[in-house]
Design a protein around this motif. Structure first.
Motif, PDB file in Angstrom:
ATOM      1  N   LEU A   1       7.282  -8.959   2.885  1.00 38.69           N
ATOM      2  CA  LEU A   1       8.099  -8.378   1.830  1.00 38.69           C
ATOM      3  C   LEU A   1       7.913  -6.869   1.761  1.00 38.69           C
ATOM      4  O   LEU A   1       7.880  -6.271   0.691  1.00 38.69           O
ATOM      5  N   SER A   2       7.735  -6.212   2.924  1.00 34.49           N
ATOM      6  CA  SER A   2       7.528  -4.768   2.934  1.00 34.49           C
ATOM      7  C   SER A   2       8.771  -4.050   2.426  1.00 34.49           C
ATOM      8  O   SER A   2       9.890  -4.456   2.695  1.00 34.49           O
ATOM      9  N   THR A   3       8.559  -3.015   1.708  1.00 37.15           N
ATOM     10  CA  THR A   3       9.670  -2.150   1.304  1.00 37.15           C
ATOM     11  C   THR A   3       9.119  -0.770   1.024  1.00 37.15           C
ATOM     12  O   THR A   3       7.945  -0.613   0.715  1.00 37.15           O
ATOM     13  N   LEU A   4       9.962   0.250   1.182  1.00 36.74           N
ATOM     14  CA  LEU A   4       9.553   1.617   0.899  1.00 36.74           C
ATOM     15  C   LEU A   4       9.992   1.992  -0.508  1.00 36.74           C
ATOM     16  O   LEU A   4      11.148   1.823  -0.873  1.00 36.74           O
ATOM     17  N   ILE A   5       9.050   2.461  -1.293  1.00 36.49           N
ATOM     18  CA  ILE A   5       9.338   2.835  -2.664  1.00 36.49           C
ATOM     19  C   ILE A   5       9.303   4.356  -2.765  1.00 36.49           C
ATOM     20  O   ILE A   5       8.322   4.990  -2.375  1.00 36.49           O
ATOM     21  N   GLY A   6      10.356   4.947  -3.289  1.00 42.52           N
ATOM     22  CA  GLY A   6      10.404   6.397  -3.435  1.00 42.52           C
ATOM     23  C   GLY A   6      11.216   7.033  -2.327  1.00 42.52           C
ATOM     24  O   GLY A   6      11.293   6.514  -1.216  1.00 42.52           O
ATOM     25  N   LYS A   7      11.837   8.140  -2.609  1.00 39.64           N
ATOM     26  CA  LYS A   7      12.708   8.799  -1.641  1.00 39.64           C
ATOM     27  C   LYS A   7      12.137  10.115  -1.130  1.00 39.64           C
ATOM     28  O   LYS A   7      12.700  10.741  -0.241  1.00 39.64           O
ATOM     29  N   GLU A   8      11.044  10.532  -1.706  1.00 42.94           N
ATOM     30  CA  GLU A   8      10.476  11.801  -1.287  1.00 42.94           C
ATOM     31  C   GLU A   8       9.286  11.560  -0.373  1.00 42.94           C
ATOM     32  O   GLU A   8       8.560  10.590  -0.496  1.00 42.94           O
ATOM     33  N   ILE A   9       9.052  12.471   0.542  1.00 37.84           N
ATOM     34  CA  ILE A   9       7.898  12.403   1.428  1.00 37.84           C
ATOM     35  C   ILE A   9       6.673  12.876   0.640  1.00 37.84           C
ATOM     36  O   ILE A   9       6.738  13.865  -0.081  1.00 37.84           O
ATOM     37  N   PRO A  10       5.487  12.227   0.787  1.00 37.55           N
ATOM     38  CA  PRO A  10       5.309  11.076   1.679  1.00 37.55           C
ATOM     39  C   PRO A  10       5.806   9.782   1.030  1.00 37.55           C
ATOM     40  O   PRO A  10       5.696   9.608  -0.167  1.00 37.55           O
ATOM     41  N   PHE A  11       6.328   8.874   1.835  1.00 40.94           N
ATOM     42  CA  PHE A  11       6.758   7.584   1.337  1.00 40.94           C
ATOM     43  C   PHE A  11       5.540   6.766   0.937  1.00 40.94           C
ATOM     44  O   PHE A  11       4.487   6.848   1.558  1.00 40.94           O
ATOM     45  N   PHE A  12       5.699   5.988  -0.083  1.00 42.12           N
ATOM     46  CA  PHE A  12       4.641   5.041  -0.453  1.00 42.12           C
ATOM     47  C   PHE A  12       5.086   3.658  -0.033  1.00 42.12           C
ATOM     48  O   PHE A  12       6.115   3.164  -0.485  1.00 42.12           O
ATOM     49  N   GLU A  13       4.333   3.038   0.851  1.00 43.54           N
ATOM     50  CA  GLU A  13       4.708   1.716   1.339  1.00 43.54           C
ATOM     51  C   GLU A  13       4.007   0.641   0.527  1.00 43.54           C
ATOM     52  O   GLU A  13       2.781   0.588   0.456  1.00 43.54           O
ATOM     53  N   ALA A  14       4.808  -0.190  -0.125  1.00 42.85           N
ATOM     54  CA  ALA A  14       4.264  -1.324  -0.882  1.00 42.85           C
ATOM     55  C   ALA A  14       4.424  -2.566  -0.034  1.00 42.85           C
ATOM     56  O   ALA A  14       5.536  -3.013   0.209  1.00 42.85           O
ATOM     57  N   LYS A  15       3.336  -3.119   0.437  1.00 37.61           N
ATOM     58  CA  LYS A  15       3.392  -4.278   1.329  1.00 37.61           C
ATOM     59  C   LYS A  15       2.811  -5.485   0.611  1.00 37.61           C
ATOM     60  O   LYS A  15       1.668  -5.455   0.166  1.00 37.61           O
ATOM     61  N   ARG A  16       3.615  -6.513   0.466  1.00 41.60           N
ATOM     62  CA  ARG A  16       3.180  -7.719  -0.224  1.00 41.60           C
ATOM     63  C   ARG A  16       3.529  -8.931   0.621  1.00 41.60           C
ATOM     64  O   ARG A  16       4.544  -8.952   1.296  1.00 41.60           O
ATOM     65  N   TYR A  17       2.683  -9.949   0.557  1.00 42.04           N
ATOM     66  CA  TYR A  17       2.940 -11.160   1.318  1.00 42.04           C
ATOM     67  C   TYR A  17       2.916 -12.364   0.384  1.00 42.04           C
ATOM     68  O   TYR A  17       1.987 -12.532  -0.406  1.00 42.04           O
ATOM     69  N   ARG A  18       3.931 -13.192   0.479  1.00 41.69           N
ATOM     70  CA  ARG A  18       3.929 -14.443  -0.252  1.00 41.69           C
ATOM     71  C   ARG A  18       3.043 -15.425   0.484  1.00 41.69           C
ATOM     72  O   ARG A  18       2.808 -15.311   1.681  1.00 41.69           O
ATOM     73  N   ASP A  19       2.576 -16.457  -0.240  1.00 39.87           N
ATOM     74  CA  ASP A  19       1.806 -17.504   0.433  1.00 39.87           C
ATOM     75  C   ASP A  19       2.736 -18.340   1.314  1.00 39.87           C
ATOM     76  O   ASP A  19       2.520 -18.456   2.509  1.00 39.87           O
ATOM     77  N   ILE A  20       3.745 -18.933   0.717  1.00 42.58           N
ATOM     78  CA  ILE A  20       4.726 -19.733   1.466  1.00 42.58           C
ATOM     79  C   ILE A  20       6.104 -19.486   0.871  1.00 42.58           C
ATOM     80  O   ILE A  20       6.273 -19.519  -0.340  1.00 42.58           O
ATOM     81  N   VAL A  21       7.099 -19.237   1.729  1.00 42.70           N
ATOM     82  CA  VAL A  21       8.476 -19.029   1.278  1.00 42.70           C
ATOM     83  C   VAL A  21       9.406 -19.887   2.121  1.00 42.70           C
ATOM     84  O   VAL A  21       9.287 -19.935   3.349  1.00 42.70           O
ATOM     85  N   ARG A  22      10.336 -20.576   1.451  1.00 39.57           N
ATOM     86  CA  ARG A  22      11.337 -21.370   2.162  1.00 39.57           C
ATOM     87  C   ARG A  22      12.705 -21.165   1.505  1.00 39.57           C
ATOM     88  O   ARG A  22      12.801 -20.981   0.287  1.00 39.57           O
TER      89      ARG A  22
END
Length: 295
Positions: free
Chosen positions: A49-70
């Motif tokens: 579920l990676s996504t980039l938050i913010g439009k200015e440099i430096p970008f802040f990367e918020a990386k989250r993982y679900r346990d199980i997704v279907r």
């Protein structure tokens, strides 16, 4: 504690990667056990579920993982279902789920795909009662009454392994895991002495969930085992360990202490030797006397 949590998480993920087990739990949570979601109507969903938050440099990367997704086809309509496993209560669970679900919606929008509804529930295998609110509004204090209707809510069901009606589960492996886990949590080992075959893995996973100390030697060899035989072997080992611990305590009282060498020798001693030691406990005056009996 982290080691136990990791083992519990790994066991849960192994179960839920099986579509039959995943569908089973979903049907219990959402449809009271009715077979609405079919295993063949479940599809793997991207779990990053990676996504980039913010439009200015430096970008802040918020990386989250679900346990199980279907992705699930429910009577012709698709939705995304996420399952979060918890082995301990977490009062901040709602905020994690809100974040996960929001990222899933955001990713769908950014991928230019049809936006499908997202639902998440918690599969809880811990020993304590889950007493925290299962909604965002439930965690918020002092909402101005005039603004309450404008505050968005977010909900998640909690499926507690201790409270599942396992008779509603169709997958036998999952049903055995839940039934055995409940028996272990209740301390009802006699109730588990049932003359039927179960997968060895079912007992091992239930032991992991409930933090029950079951060793490899407690279980007969093979992929399947007789529940009655397995419980008898477990009872015997617990009785033996109880006997050993009692002997150690008696010797500590008698000598005032136990050397590390004697503790090690006692742990390695056979049951027959420990029986002889028990009979002669009042004739023992030193650690040498003990060693002569058990070696």
């Amino acid at each position: 504690m982290n080691k136990e949590r990791n083992a519990s998480d790994s066991a849960c993920k192994k179960i839920l990667r099986n579509n039959e087990c995943f569908a089973d739990l979903c049907n219990v949570v959402y449809f009271q056990g009715k077979q609405v979601i079919k295993p063949e109507n479940l599809f793997s969903q991207e779990n990053d579920l990676s996504t980039l938050i913010g439009k200015e440099i430096p970008f802040f990367e918020a990386k989250r993982y679900r346990d199980i997704v279907r992705k699930a086809n429910i009577n012709g309509t698709y939705m995304i279902i996420g399952v979060e496993h918890q082995s301990s209560v977490d009062k901040e669970m709602i905020y994690r789920i809100l974040n996960y679900d929001a990222l899933l919606y955001k990713n769908q929008v950014e991928s230019k795909k049809e936006v499908q509804p997202v639902g998440t529930f918690v599969f809880y295998t811990g020993d304590k009662e889950w007493t925290y609110p299962d909604s965002l509004k439930g965690t918020l204090k002092n909402i101005p009454p005039e603004m309450e209707k404008y505050i968005n809510d977010w909900r998640f069901p909690v499926l507690d392994i201790k409270k599942i009606d396992f008779t509603k589960l169709r997958n036998q492996h999952l049903r055995d895991i839940v039934e055995i886990s409940q028996g272990m949590y209740q301390g009802s080992y006699e109730g588990l002495r049932v003359n039927r075959m179960v997968k060895t893995e079912s007992i091992k996973i239930a032991a992991i969930f409930t933090h029950t100390d079951i060793k490899e030697e407690d279980l007969p060899e093979g992929d399947e085992i007789n529940m009655c035989k397995a419980m008898d072997q477990l009872f015997q080992r617990m009785r033996d360990e109880g006997k050993l611990n009692t002997l150690k305590e008696l010797l500590k009282v008698k000598f005032g202490y136990l050397s590390s060498n004697l503790e090690e020798q006692l742990t390695k001693a056979s049951l027959d030797k420990l029986e002889v030691l028990t009979v002669n406990i009042f004739n023992i005056n030193s650690e040498d006397d003990v060693l002569k009996i058990i070696n």
